[in-house]
Design a protein around this motif. Structure first.
Motif, PDB file in Angstrom:
ATOM      1  N   ILE A 124      39.931  38.134  45.553  1.00 26.68           N
ATOM      2  CA  ILE A 124      40.176  39.384  46.084  1.00 26.68           C
ATOM      3  C   ILE A 124      41.730  39.437  45.429  1.00 26.68           C
ATOM      4  CG2 ILE A 124      41.353  40.953  47.741  1.00 26.68           C
ATOM      5  CD1 ILE A 124      39.262  39.635  49.582  1.00 26.68           C
ATOM      6  N   LEU A 125      42.583  38.458  45.261  1.00 25.91           N
ATOM      7  CA  LEU A 125      43.893  38.663  44.587  1.00 25.91           C
ATOM      8  C   LEU A 125      43.677  38.880  43.162  1.00 25.91           C
ATOM      9  CD1 LEU A 125      46.149  35.603  46.047  1.00 25.91           C
ATOM     10  CD2 LEU A 125      46.367  38.105  46.409  1.00 25.91           C
ATOM     11  N   ILE A 126      42.677  38.315  42.460  1.00 24.17           N
ATOM     12  CA  ILE A 126      42.477  38.650  41.095  1.00 24.17           C
ATOM     13  C   ILE A 126      41.883  39.868  40.860  1.00 24.17           C
ATOM     14  CG2 ILE A 126      40.996  37.905  39.274  1.00 24.17           C
ATOM     15  CD1 ILE A 126      41.144  34.793  40.467  1.00 24.17           C
ATOM     16  N   LEU A 127      40.886  40.323  41.734  1.00 20.39           N
ATOM     17  CA  LEU A 127      40.359  41.639  41.415  1.00 20.39           C
ATOM     18  C   LEU A 127      41.289  42.744  41.828  1.00 20.39           C
ATOM     19  CD1 LEU A 127      36.867  41.139  43.173  1.00 20.39           C
ATOM     20  CD2 LEU A 127      37.289  41.295  40.819  1.00 20.39           C
ATOM     21  N   LYS A 128      42.271  42.636  42.732  1.00 20.64           N
ATOM     22  CA  LYS A 128      43.081  43.566  43.259  1.00 20.64           C
ATOM     23  C   LYS A 128      44.281  43.662  42.307  1.00 20.64           C
ATOM     24  CE  LYS A 128      41.136  45.564  46.984  1.00 20.64           C
ATOM     25  NZ  LYS A 128      41.008  47.003  46.992  1.00 20.64           N
ATOM     26  N   GLN A 129      44.679  42.546  41.675  1.00 22.76           N
ATOM     27  CA  GLN A 129      45.997  42.677  40.960  1.00 22.76           C
ATOM     28  C   GLN A 129      45.760  42.778  39.322  1.00 22.76           C
ATOM     29  OE1 GLN A 129      49.029  42.050  42.265  1.00 22.76           O
ATOM     30  NE2 GLN A 129      47.744  42.299  44.183  1.00 22.76           N
ATOM     31  N   HIS A 132      47.262  46.310  38.861  1.00 22.10           N
ATOM     32  CA  HIS A 132      48.617  46.306  38.922  1.00 22.10           C
ATOM     33  C   HIS A 132      49.101  45.796  37.612  1.00 22.10           C
ATOM     34  CE1 HIS A 132      48.923  47.945  42.891  1.00 22.10           C
ATOM     35  NE2 HIS A 132      48.188  46.793  43.115  1.00 22.10           N
ATOM     36  N   ALA A 133      48.407  44.562  36.935  1.00 22.22           N
ATOM     37  CA  ALA A 133      48.811  44.082  35.893  1.00 22.22           C
ATOM     38  C   ALA A 133      48.877  44.754  34.460  1.00 22.22           C
ATOM     39  CB  ALA A 133      47.994  42.715  35.681  1.00 22.22           C
ATOM     40  N   VAL A 134      47.781  46.078  34.672  1.00 21.56           N
ATOM     41  CA  VAL A 134      47.760  46.944  33.238  1.00 21.56           C
ATOM     42  C   VAL A 134      48.279  48.165  33.546  1.00 21.56           C
ATOM     43  CG1 VAL A 134      45.672  45.694  32.497  1.00 21.56           C
ATOM     44  CG2 VAL A 134      45.485  47.729  33.978  1.00 21.56           C
ATOM     45  N   GLY A 135      49.117  48.251  34.908  1.00 22.16           N
ATOM     46  CA  GLY A 135      49.836  49.440  35.027  1.00 22.16           C
ATOM     47  C   GLY A 135      49.250  50.472  35.923  1.00 22.16           C
ATOM     48  N   TYR A 136      48.064  50.252  36.417  1.00 23.66           N
ATOM     49  CA  TYR A 136      47.109  51.391  37.314  1.00 23.66           C
ATOM     50  C   TYR A 136      47.707  50.915  38.843  1.00 23.66           C
ATOM     51  CZ  TYR A 136      43.441  54.175  38.918  1.00 23.66           C
ATOM     52  OH  TYR A 136      42.761  54.975  39.733  1.00 23.66           O
ATOM     53  N   ASP A 137      48.834  51.559  39.135  1.00 25.89           N
ATOM     54  CA  ASP A 137      49.372  51.224  40.531  1.00 25.89           C
ATOM     55  C   ASP A 137      48.941  52.153  41.675  1.00 25.89           C
ATOM     56  OD1 ASP A 137      50.558  48.753  39.584  1.00 25.89           O
ATOM     57  OD2 ASP A 137      51.872  50.253  38.446  1.00 25.89           O
ATOM     58  N   ALA A 363      51.240  39.100  38.207  1.00 24.19           N
ATOM     59  CA  ALA A 363      51.145  37.837  37.472  1.00 24.19           C
ATOM     60  C   ALA A 363      51.346  36.550  38.290  1.00 24.19           C
ATOM     61  CB  ALA A 363      51.959  37.935  36.146  1.00 24.19           C
ATOM     62  N   ILE A 364      52.444  36.677  39.408  1.00 21.21           N
ATOM     63  CA  ILE A 364      52.483  35.839  40.353  1.00 21.21           C
ATOM     64  C   ILE A 364      51.109  35.548  41.164  1.00 21.21           C
ATOM     65  CG2 ILE A 364      53.818  34.920  42.313  1.00 21.21           C
ATOM     66  CD1 ILE A 364      56.021  36.642  41.102  1.00 21.21           C
ATOM     67  N   LEU A 365      50.618  36.796  41.507  1.00 21.02           N
ATOM     68  CA  LEU A 365      49.517  36.770  42.497  1.00 21.02           C
ATOM     69  C   LEU A 365      48.389  36.307  41.854  1.00 21.02           C
ATOM     70  CD1 LEU A 365      50.351  40.077  44.821  1.00 21.02           C
ATOM     71  CD2 LEU A 365      50.406  37.378  45.392  1.00 21.02           C
ATOM     72  N   LEU A 366      47.942  36.407  40.626  1.00 23.94           N
ATOM     73  CA  LEU A 366      47.112  36.189  39.766  1.00 23.94           C
ATOM     74  C   LEU A 366      46.968  34.791  39.564  1.00 23.94           C
ATOM     75  CD1 LEU A 366      46.758  38.725  37.008  1.00 23.94           C
ATOM     76  CD2 LEU A 366      45.257  38.543  38.537  1.00 23.94           C
ATOM     77  N   VAL A 367      47.961  34.051  39.408  1.00 23.26           N
ATOM     78  CA  VAL A 367      48.156  32.619  39.200  1.00 23.26           C
ATOM     79  C   VAL A 367      47.717  32.021  40.804  1.00 23.26           C
ATOM     80  CG1 VAL A 367      49.554  30.584  39.211  1.00 23.26           C
ATOM     81  CG2 VAL A 367      49.860  32.454  37.495  1.00 23.26           C
ATOM     82  N   THR A 368      48.441  32.534  41.713  1.00 22.33           N
ATOM     83  CA  THR A 368      48.029  32.176  43.039  1.00 22.33           C
ATOM     84  C   THR A 368      46.244  32.319  43.424  1.00 22.33           C
ATOM     85  OG1 THR A 368      50.061  32.701  44.000  1.00 22.33           O
ATOM     86  CG2 THR A 368      48.344  32.439  45.547  1.00 22.33           C
ATOM     87  N   GLY A 369      45.757  33.365  43.015  1.00 27.55           N
ATOM     88  CA  GLY A 369      44.276  33.673  43.102  1.00 27.55           C
ATOM     89  C   GLY A 369      43.512  32.640  42.291  1.00 27.55           C
TER      90      GLY A 369
END
Length: 734
Positions: A124-129, A132-137, A363-369
């Motif tokens: 979920i972290l990867i899919l949801k982040q 946000h990583a590409v600027g779609y917030d 980026a932080i949450l993607l690494v955690t995911g």
């Protein structure tokens, strides 16, 4: 304070993750909920709950899994103030649950489901982040639900983001990802500065540089952290801080809806906390186990306080907790400090916080995911088999497509199904056939036999053929379901006589109302002895030695065997072995009472008394096989090799000395004390005793020539437990 150098950087990393999540969860909880309520819950979860909790790794705060609960209960109660009253009462209920030790429920969740929870949060972290990583917030940072408030879902948002890409956001997220990977793989990983903080600083710097050089590319307020008030306006800031003083509305204390809401919050928050606690304990590199009942009390105190001060419900949260573990924290000081940073930075430097781009946090949450849902975890679960893999995968899919609690329930149902399926398949600890009486089979029931085992037990009993002596052993069983007991009674009374089965029931308790009956024979009878041949006895000894080496020895009822053999004996073999205490022949060949004649003398040498014993065993008792058994590292053989002189021992070892002298001449006076030399003499001595026995005993020689008896040599390896047999022609395996 020796752990401060680990806990301090970890607390900063957790703070950076917690800040947007606290705000995002509050935003996703509906218009009635002020953003500051998420920060209040985060601060209380860090400082207060962190101080009381017994966990070294868990971090508490507002949970995405409770967003739906908050939305529905605020709507049902009519106001956020009434909801705060429900949170307050829920905290009291949680304290009560901890006092009555209800935390034990955490131990009843299958490990496959807990691992599925961790992996699902990672997915979920990867899919949801990614958006946000590409600027779609568009979606709130803390919204982990599959179906979003804007009408989109997790997967449709991944498609929608291509219509609103922000180049600078992508540059920031990629740069921060590369920095974190580089940071963790170099000596910087041991520096006091956490990789997450370095990534956030890099993200802020890149955005500020872009704002100065190319303003059109800079990320606006909608792409950065938003505290919910204008940090440049002192009056607005003061109004925001007044939200800290929001109190619950106790005017609804007589309304049953309030208590229903409180019970719902208490149960859901407690369950989520216990599950997250179990999950994060599995991530802990020091393998510490957190006290579950103390955790319930800590969460209850946190929710009482959060309800009084205007915060959202507090639970243990896996995203923050896993970030805490992966950032290298050692104690709960990290969780406490993260709450201090939330309080201090929001109060002192809110303007700086609002400069942080969501892309850097993504980026932080993607690494955690990725760490939570690493490919190695999926591979490990695959290797565990379908019983572990299926509940694991189902839990992940269910959580991703619904929410945490629904997904856990679905995964738990599937996990229980596989547990029940496994129980249905294995009601027996073992199924052993007696080696001599081949028609005797012992079925040993497991520790717990439930109604799920009934059909399996019945099918097992029905597979045995006519004439089988069946032993149903309940000596290790603590519980047998009444339905199973009834099935056993009916089979013994009705079906067994029809099939000509002799069914013995042993080990049943008095409460089972099934008397112990031992109608089987598992010793060598006269008829069984007559049916044996020298080669069949040798094969039985080989099988017994294999069971001994493999640790799969037959379970025997020694008292029953004593009773069967008290009137007569009909052994199948005679054994001449060494007196050495490390060669217990009955164990080495896994035989029972009445199976062997055993003669023991140092160096397994033959003399008049030994010959008399072997002749009695062969001619009178009717054994089919004589085994001369030596062993490696034999003390008597070693003494003969080195020419020891010691009282009566001298005469004994003189019988072995010729083999030692012969080998020494063949090997040009090799080291007589070496294991190789001693073991070779032991082998030659065995074969010499085989020849001497036949030469000196006409009775044994005649029986051998008539084919009624065989005599064979063997060598027992003290290291492996294996016996190698040799014939009397040459040293070779039979």
């Amino acid at each position: 304070m020796s752990n401060l150098r680990f806990d301090l950087p970890a607390s900063i990393a957790v703070f950076l993750v917690a800040l947007p999540l606290c705000l995002g969860i509050a935003l996703a909880s509906g218009e009635e909920v002020p953003l500051i309520a998420g920060l209040i819950a985060g601060i209380i979860g860090g400082i207060l709950v962190g101080s009381i909790s017994g966990s070294h790794t868990s971090v508490s705060g507002p949970a995405a899994g409770l967003v739906a609960i908050v939305l529905s209960q605020v709507e049902m109660l009519g106001s956020f103030q009434a909801f705060l009253c429900a949170v307050f009462i829920a905290g009291i209920l949680q304290i009560a649950l901890g006092i009555v030790r209800a935390g034990v429920i955490a131990y009843y969740f299958p490990s496959s489901v807990i691992r599925g929870l961790l992996a699902a949060i990672g997915v979920i972290l990867i899919l949801k982040q990614i958006p946000h990583a590409v600027g779609y917030d568009v979606d709130a940072e803390g919204d982990f639900s599959f179906f979003q408030s804007d009408g989109e879902n997790t997967f449709s948002e991944l498609l929608q983001m291509f219509n609103a890409l922000e180049p600078l956001a992508m540059v920031i997220s990629v740069a921060c990802l590369l920095l974190m990977v580089f940071w963790q793989r170099t000596k910087l990983a041991s520096s006091p500065i956490p990789a997450a903080l370095a990534a956030v600083v890099l993200g802020v710097v890149l955005n500020e540089v872009a704002a100065s050089l190319v303003p059109a590319w800079a990320l606006g307020a909608s792409h950065r952290v938003d505290l919910g008030f204008d940090v440049t306006d002192p009056e607005s800031t003061m109004l925001a801080w007044n939200a800290w003083l929001t109190f619950p509305d106790f005017s609804m204390v007589g309304d049953p809806k309030l208590y229903l809401a409180a019970l719902t919050i208490a149960l859901v928050a407690s369950l989520e906390s216990l599950l997250n606690l179990e999950a994060v304990d599995r991530l802990d590199t020091q393998r510490r186990v957190s006290p579950t009942n103390r955790e319930l009390i800590a969460q209850g105190v946190g929710n009482v306080t959060s309800g009084l001060l205007g915060g959202l419900p507090v639970t243990s949260v896996i995203v923050r907790s896993s970030t805490n573990v992966y950032s290298g924290s050692r104690t709960k000081l990290s969780a406490i400090l993260h709450g201090v940073w939330l309080l201090g930075t929001v109060a002192m430097i809110p303007g700086l916080l609002q400069r942080i781009p969501f892309a850097a946090l993504a980026a932080i949450l993607l690494v955690t995911g990725y760490k939570l849902a690493s490919p190695s975890l999926f591979l490990a679960m695959y290797r565990r088999g379908w019983n572990q893999l299926v509940p694991f995968v189902v839990t992940i899919v269910a959580i991703v497509f619904t929410d945490l609690l629904r997904g856990i329930v679905i995964g738990l149902v599937i996990g229980i199904f596989f547990i029940l399926r496994s129980m249905e398949r294995s009601p027996f600890l073992s199924e052993q056939r007696m080696p001599v009486q081949g028609n005797v089979t012992r079925l040993k029931l497991g520790q717990y036999v439930s109604f799920l085992n009934r059909s399996r037990i019945l099918r097992t009993l029905e597979k045995y053929n006519e004439g089988t002596q069946l032993i149903l052993d309940a000596s290790s069983t603590q519980y047998i379901d009444p339905d199973v007991l009834e099935t056993i009674r009916e089979f013994r009374q009705d079906e067994a006589p029809k099939r000509n089965l002799s069914m013995s029931l042993v080990g049943f308790h008095q409460d089972h109302k099934i008397p112990t009956e031992k109608s089987y024979t598992d010793t060598v009878t006269p008829e069984a002895q007559q049916g044996l041949t020298p080669m069949s006895v040798l094969e039985l000894l080989k099988q017994g030695n294999r069971r001994y080496c493999d640790g799969q020895m037959i379970e025997r009822d020694w008292s029953h065997q004593r009773e069967q053999t008290k009137a007569s004996q009909h052994p199948m073999a005679a054994m001449l072995s060494c007196i050495d205490s490390r060669v217990p022949v009955e164990l080495v060949f896994d035989v029972g009472i009445g199976d062997l004649f055993s003669t023991r003398v140092a160096g397994n040498v033959v003399n008049e008394d030994v010959l008399g014993s072997l002749e009695y065993a062969s001619e009178v008792a009717g054994v089919k096989l004589i085994v001369i058994l030596g062993h490696t590292k034999c003390g008597a053989v070693s003494a003969a090799c080195q020419g020891v002189k010691l009282g009566h021992v001298t005469e004994l070892i003189s019988k072995i000395s010729p083999m030692a002298e012969e080998l020494a001449q063949q090997r040009n006076n090799a080291d007589r004390a070496s294991d190789d030399f001693v073991n070779e003499v032991a082998r030659r001595n065995v074969m010499h005793v085989v020849e001497q026995t036949r030469q000196r005993s006409p009775i044994i020689d005649r029986l051998v020539q008539d084919g009624k008896l065989a005599i064979i040599g063997g060598l027992y390896d003290l290291h492996s437990g294996k016996v190698t047999f040799y014939d009397n022609a040459e040293i070779r395996s039979v």
